[in-house]
Design a protein around this motif. Structure first.
Motif, PDB file in Angstrom:
ATOM      1  N   GLN A 208       0.827  -1.212   0.000  1.00 12.21           N
ATOM      2  CA  GLN A 208       0.000   0.000   0.000  1.00 12.21           C
ATOM      3  C   GLN A 208       0.861   1.262   0.000  1.00 12.21           C
ATOM      4  N   ILE A 209       1.931   1.230   0.786  1.00 12.62           N
ATOM      5  CA  ILE A 209       2.826   2.389   0.822  1.00 12.62           C
ATOM      6  C   ILE A 209       3.534   2.561  -0.520  1.00 12.62           C
ATOM      7  N   GLN A 210       4.027   1.450  -1.066  1.00 13.67           N
ATOM      8  CA  GLN A 210       4.737   1.509  -2.341  1.00 13.67           C
ATOM      9  C   GLN A 210       3.810   1.981  -3.462  1.00 13.67           C
ATOM     10  N   ARG A 211       2.570   1.538  -3.432  1.00 15.04           N
ATOM     11  CA  ARG A 211       1.612   1.967  -4.447  1.00 15.04           C
ATOM     12  C   ARG A 211       1.343   3.467  -4.341  1.00 15.04           C
ATOM     13  N   PHE A 212       1.221   3.964  -3.102  1.00 12.52           N
ATOM     14  CA  PHE A 212       1.012   5.400  -2.903  1.00 12.52           C
ATOM     15  C   PHE A 212       2.197   6.199  -3.433  1.00 12.52           C
ATOM     16  N   VAL A 213       3.404   5.726  -3.145  1.00 14.46           N
ATOM     17  CA  VAL A 213       4.604   6.414  -3.619  1.00 14.46           C
ATOM     18  C   VAL A 213       4.617   6.467  -5.139  1.00 14.46           C
ATOM     19  N   GLN A 214       4.252   5.364  -5.791  1.00 10.85           N
ATOM     20  CA  GLN A 214       4.216   5.339  -7.249  1.00 10.85           C
ATOM     21  C   GLN A 214       3.183   6.314  -7.806  1.00 10.85           C
ATOM     22  N   GLN A 215       2.018   6.369  -7.173  1.00 10.15           N
ATOM     23  CA  GLN A 215       0.968   7.256  -7.666  1.00 10.15           C
ATOM     24  C   GLN A 215       1.306   8.728  -7.481  1.00 10.15           C
ATOM     25  N   MET A 216       1.986   9.073  -6.400  1.00 14.69           N
ATOM     26  CA  MET A 216       2.270  10.474  -6.102  1.00 14.69           C
ATOM     27  C   MET A 216       3.600  10.943  -6.671  1.00 14.69           C
ATOM     28  N   ASP A 217       4.303  10.049  -7.325  1.00 14.28           N
ATOM     29  CA  ASP A 217       5.632  10.400  -7.827  1.00 14.28           C
ATOM     30  C   ASP A 217       5.526  11.037  -9.210  1.00 14.28           C
ATOM     31  N   ASP A 218       4.717  12.100  -9.315  1.00 15.86           N
ATOM     32  CA  ASP A 218       4.602  12.833 -10.572  1.00 15.86           C
ATOM     33  C   ASP A 218       4.317  14.296 -10.251  1.00 15.86           C
ATOM     34  N   LEU A 219       4.431  15.143 -11.253  1.00 13.53           N
ATOM     35  CA  LEU A 219       4.333  16.588 -11.047  1.00 13.53           C
ATOM     36  C   LEU A 219       2.909  17.043 -10.752  1.00 13.53           C
ATOM     37  N   GLU A 220       1.918  16.263 -11.163  1.00 14.36           N
ATOM     38  CA  GLU A 220       0.537  16.681 -10.978  1.00 14.36           C
ATOM     39  C   GLU A 220       0.036  16.491  -9.555  1.00 14.36           C
ATOM     40  N   SER A 221       0.741  15.727  -8.768  1.00 16.79           N
ATOM     41  CA  SER A 221       0.269  15.448  -7.411  1.00 16.79           C
ATOM     42  C   SER A 221       0.490  16.614  -6.456  1.00 16.79           C
ATOM     43  N   GLY A 222       1.328  17.564  -6.811  1.00 17.76           N
ATOM     44  CA  GLY A 222       1.560  18.714  -5.953  1.00 17.76           C
ATOM     45  C   GLY A 222       2.785  18.549  -5.079  1.00 17.76           C
ATOM     46  N   PRO A 223       3.391  19.670  -4.671  1.00 13.99           N
ATOM     47  CA  PRO A 223       4.651  19.602  -3.917  1.00 13.99           C
ATOM     48  C   PRO A 223       4.530  18.935  -2.554  1.00 13.99           C
ATOM     49  N   VAL A 224       3.398  19.089  -1.870  1.00 13.01           N
ATOM     50  CA  VAL A 224       3.262  18.493  -0.542  1.00 13.01           C
ATOM     51  C   VAL A 224       3.237  16.971  -0.639  1.00 13.01           C
ATOM     52  N   LEU A 225       2.451  16.445  -1.563  1.00 14.52           N
ATOM     53  CA  LEU A 225       2.406  14.994  -1.729  1.00 14.52           C
ATOM     54  C   LEU A 225       3.729  14.455  -2.269  1.00 14.52           C
ATOM     55  N   GLN A 226       4.408  15.227  -3.099  1.00 13.91           N
ATOM     56  CA  GLN A 226       5.722  14.799  -3.573  1.00 13.91           C
ATOM     57  C   GLN A 226       6.719  14.742  -2.420  1.00 13.91           C
ATOM     58  N   ALA A 227       6.657  15.748  -1.535  1.00 18.40           N
ATOM     59  CA  ALA A 227       7.548  15.736  -0.372  1.00 18.40           C
ATOM     60  C   ALA A 227       7.216  14.566   0.548  1.00 18.40           C
ATOM     61  N   LEU A 228       5.921  14.277   0.698  1.00 18.09           N
ATOM     62  CA  LEU A 228       5.527  13.119   1.502  1.00 18.09           C
ATOM     63  C   LEU A 228       6.008  11.830   0.853  1.00 18.09           C
ATOM     64  N   SER A 229       5.927  11.752  -0.455  1.00 19.53           N
ATOM     65  CA  SER A 229       6.409  10.573  -1.179  1.00 19.53           C
ATOM     66  C   SER A 229       7.905  10.388  -0.975  1.00 19.53           C
ATOM     67  N   ALA A 230       8.661  11.490  -1.026  1.00 17.59           N
ATOM     68  CA  ALA A 230      10.110  11.407  -0.801  1.00 17.59           C
ATOM     69  C   ALA A 230      10.415  10.937   0.619  1.00 17.59           C
ATOM     70  N   ALA A 231       9.653  11.436   1.602  1.00 17.37           N
ATOM     71  CA  ALA A 231       9.865  10.998   2.986  1.00 17.37           C
ATOM     72  C   ALA A 231       9.538   9.516   3.149  1.00 17.37           C
ATOM     73  N   LEU A 232       8.492   9.054   2.462  1.00 20.47           N
ATOM     74  CA  LEU A 232       8.158   7.627   2.521  1.00 20.47           C
ATOM     75  C   LEU A 232       9.244   6.780   1.869  1.00 20.47           C
ATOM     76  N   ASN A 233       9.857   7.289   0.817  1.00 15.39           N
ATOM     77  CA  ASN A 233      10.955   6.566   0.176  1.00 15.39           C
ATOM     78  C   ASN A 233      12.128   6.381   1.137  1.00 15.39           C
ATOM     79  N   GLU A 234      12.376   7.387   1.971  1.00 18.58           N
ATOM     80  CA  GLU A 234      13.443   7.257   2.963  1.00 18.58           C
ATOM     81  C   GLU A 234      13.101   6.165   3.982  1.00 18.58           C
ATOM     82  N   LEU A 235      11.835   6.123   4.378  1.00 23.29           N
ATOM     83  CA  LEU A 235      11.433   5.066   5.302  1.00 23.29           C
ATOM     84  C   LEU A 235      11.534   3.689   4.655  1.00 23.29           C
ATOM     85  N   LEU A 236      11.168   3.604   3.390  1.00 22.44           N
ATOM     86  CA  LEU A 236      11.261   2.328   2.693  1.00 22.44           C
ATOM     87  C   LEU A 236      12.713   1.887   2.524  1.00 22.44           C
TER      88      LEU A 236
END
Length: 746
Positions: free
Chosen positions: A147-175
């Protein structure tokens, strides 16, 4: 067997197995595993790759470590696990379980999907029941990871917005920490030092943290939120995890990293007054109601409409500061539009930290700087109080000699119908009066202009209530108005004073002016009738007797109108102006200036009987009766004078004056056209005016007595006592029947 050291991960709070080995060895083993799985037909790649363009995940579903619906079963040889001992089954299932942890399906542990969403795993029946029970307790970790990996994949684009991109980057660090834990487990497996029970023990802390993360991410996806709403959700989860310090620390870390782009946008707003929000995530929205640049329309719309707060975009940790944040940026925008350089004394980077809340101090400091700077620009550089003093001089009739000279010069023109009035002539007379009166010393006299409003006072009052004081093209114009009823001053100011003296505020001043101006006109007309009293002394005794009741009525009208005028100017406007001056000396920002100035105008409008439409109609009808009475008396006096002259001419010259008599009769009031002795008609008209005036005034007095007790009612009671000083109207109110009191304001 190497010695293991168990510690707690600061991010996932997972139990790690730290082994003394080089990081390069770990990297090589990861690459080897990826190569082996790729050779089996399942391509895999490190999750630390570059950001991919929009649509890549749809075109290349295997580009990330995550389960995909329709994956082929790994390996070409499928052993019959039921035919081998339970110990060997455990070794096989351990290897497959570790691959399941990183999103690679196996032979005996197969993912199950529902509309391309992983919902669980199916464990082969060949696996021993004892092992299957333990595996079921471990597999939720793989579900949360997916579920986390799927969220990261979905938010890893420019249309998701900077906040979700920053959250995706933080989740990548946890992963990344999660992957390292899986590698350490695999190291133990190669050393034959790993069992399912140990895997369950080591993964339980990680499983708890990833569970709360997965639930939060699911809420974000289901509610389709972004920006400040995401930060609010993370803040709420932090508040709800007070009993789980490990998960709480994880969410604090995620919230702080996800808030970085939001705080950067906030920093641009409170330090520069700039909205940098291409994805509509920031709490401030720039509606851009007018084109940029210095423009006369940058007034109320600029202040009230252009910048608005979107409440749903406010993070929880900024909720109490939203109004301050809005005003700070607006102040800076006004300062920049004035051509001044913005240089905050302390422009530190805004960083959200859950522990010390240092951003609150920086926001308050930026607000204090912006409010002080703009207040100085308004009060000192643009002399706001000087402009307000000029407004009082002209709109509130403080400049007495100017008003009298202007009314003397423009009375003839303003007595015409509105269609016949020449605005150019009025403009010239206004400019001449400003230069000849004491108003010539006013530094802002050039800002005063005039306008002819095509609507009456009641229509303007309605527009004031609806905050629409513009001259609408599709409005119903009242062409029956005369110049006096439609005339009003206009005041043109430049930016930024136009923020305070905007069209809505000017409209309030105009309403006060129209009421005071017309009241002053009625008083002047009654004074003219008073001056003409000496002419009546020359009339014949019968004619002079007729005027006694008229002069009594005129004196009562004069008393009422003068007391109403005195009440509005001395008992209402002056005290409120004194309060305004006191409040202006203590204001701290422009919003305080707007507030105290609007309180001043609203108090004046209310106490001057303009807000209450019933009282406004009563006062207006009262003044109308007075002007009609004055016109009647002046025409009647001209009639008696002409009648005296005609009698004298007949006594001297016979009957050769029929032409003169015809011209004289043509100029008489309609009531007197049929007779040269209009005694009966004159008496009836005076009585009719008396009844109408008395009925209206009694109705107004009764309405004031019926008002609830408050400050305004107390002031109006004082007005009633002065008008009814000899209890004349009180006696009439008691003696007269209700239906004989004339039109009631109710």
């Amino acid at each position: 067997m190497s010695k293991r050291i168990v510690n707690i991960s600061p991010q996932l709070c997972s139990t790690k197995i730290a082994v003394t080995e080089d990081v390069s060895d770990v990297r090589e083993r990861i690459q080897a595993h990826v190569s082996r799985r790729s050779a089996s037909g399942i391509p895999a790649q490190s999750p630390e790759g570059l950001r991919r363009p929009v649509g890549v995940q749809q075109r290349r579903p295997y580009s990330q470590w995550g389960f995909t619906n329709g994956d082929p079963i790994a390996g070409s040889v499928h052993l019959n696990a039921a035919a081998i001992p339970i110990t060997s089954q455990e070794n096989i299932i351990l290897s497959e379980l570790l691959y399941t942890f990183i999103g690679i399906r196996g032979t005996y542990i197969v993912p199950e999907f529902q509309e391309d969403v992983l919902v669980g795993f199916k464990i082969s029946d060949q696996i021993h029941d004892t092992l299957r029970e333990i595996i079921r307790d471990i597999l939720p970790l793989a579900v949360y990871y997916s579920q986390i990996q799927r969220f990261v994949q979905q938010m890893d684009d420019l249309e998701s917005g900077p906040v979700l991109q920053a959250l995706s980057a933080a989740l990548n660090e946890l992963l990344h920490d999660y992957y390292m834990s899986v590698v350490q487990l695999e190291t133990d497996l190669q050393k034959e030092n790993l069992t399912l029970h140990k895997v369950l023990f080591f993964t339980r802390p990680t499983m708890a943290s990833m569970e709360v993360i997965a639930k939060a991410l699911k809420a974000i996806s289901d509610e389709n939120i972004r920006g400040g709403e995401v930060l609010t959700l993370l803040s709420d989860r932090i508040a709800n995890l007070t009993g789980d310090s490990a998960a709480r620390a994880t969410f604090i870390n995620l919230a702080q990293k996800a808030a970085v782009p939001y705080m950067e946008a906030l920093q641009a707003w409170i330090y520069k007054g700039v909205v940098s929000d291409p994805h509509n995530e920031f709490l401030i929205e720039d509606t851009e109601v007018v084109s940029k640049g210095l423009h006369d329309d940058y007034t109320m719309n600029y202040w009230e409409v252009r910048y608005i707060v979107r409440r749903e975009r406010i993070p929880r940790f900024l909720e109490n500061l939203s109004d301050i944040i809005l005003r700070t940026g607006k102040y800076l925008n006004v300062i920049r539009q004035c051509g001044k350089t913005i240089a905050p004394p302390r422009a530190e980077s805004l960083v959200y930290t859950h522990a010390n809340q240092n951003h609150v101090v920086l926001i308050n400091e930026a607000y204090n700087f912006a409010s002080r700077t703009l207040l100085d620009v308004l009060m000192k550089e643009n002399d706001l109080m000087g402009h307000l003093q000029s407004m009082k001089k002209y709109f509130l009739l403080q400049q007495g000699d100017f008003i009298m000279q202007f009314m003397d010069a423009c009375e003839e023109e303003l007595s015409k119908k509105i269609d016949a009035v020449q605005p150019v002539k009025l403009e010239n007379l206004l400019g001449l009066t400003l230069r000849l009166s004491s108003a010539r010393n006013d530094p802002y006299k050039e800002d005063l202009t005039m306008t002819l409003l095509s609507v009456d006072l009641f229509t303007q009052m309605s527009r004031l209530t609806n905050k629409d004081c513009s001259e609408l093209d599709d409005s119903v114009d009242n062409h029956d108005l005369i110049g006096l009823e439609s005339f009003a001053f206009q005041y043109s100011v430049k930016w930024p004073v136009s923020l305070i003296l905007n069209p809505f505020i000017i409209c309030k001043y105009q309403m006060l002016f129209r009421q005071l101006f017309y009241c002053k006109h009625v008083e002047r007309q009654l004074c003219k009738v008073w001056k003409s009293n000496k002419t009546a002394k020359k009339f014949a005794p019968e004619a002079a007797e007729l005027y006694r009741s008229a002069f009594t009525l005129r004196q009562r009208m004069m008393n009422a109108i003068q007391n109403i005028s005195y009440y509005m100017m001395v008992e209402v406007i002056e005290p409120n102006w004194h309060v305004l001056n006191q409040n202006m000396a203590t204001v701290e920002n422009v919003d305080d200036v707007l507030r105290v100035h609007e309180i001043f105008l609203d108090s004046c409008l209310k106490d001057c009987m303009l807000i209450n439409t019933d009282m406004l109609k009563s006062i207006t009808r009262l003044m109308k009766i007075c002007t009609q009475f004055c016109d009647f008396i002046q025409k009647s006096q001209r009639y008696f004078i002409d009648a005296e002259l005609t009698s004298m001419l007949k006594s001297f010259g016979g009957n050769d004056h029929s032409d003169w008599e015809y011209e004289m009769a043509a100029s008489q009031p309609s009531q007197a056209e049929s007779s040269m002795e209009p005694s009966e008609t004159f008496s009836e008209n005076v009585k009719r005016f008396d009844l109408e005036f008395t009925g209206l005034l009694i109705g107004l007095i009764k309405y004031i007595y019926d008002l609830p007790n408050d400050n305004a009612a107390d002031k109006l009671i004082n007005l009633v006592h002065r008008i009814n000083f000899n209890s004349f109207y009180s006696d009439q109110l008691i003696l007269c029947a209700k239906d004989s009191m004339g039109p009631s304001p109710k």
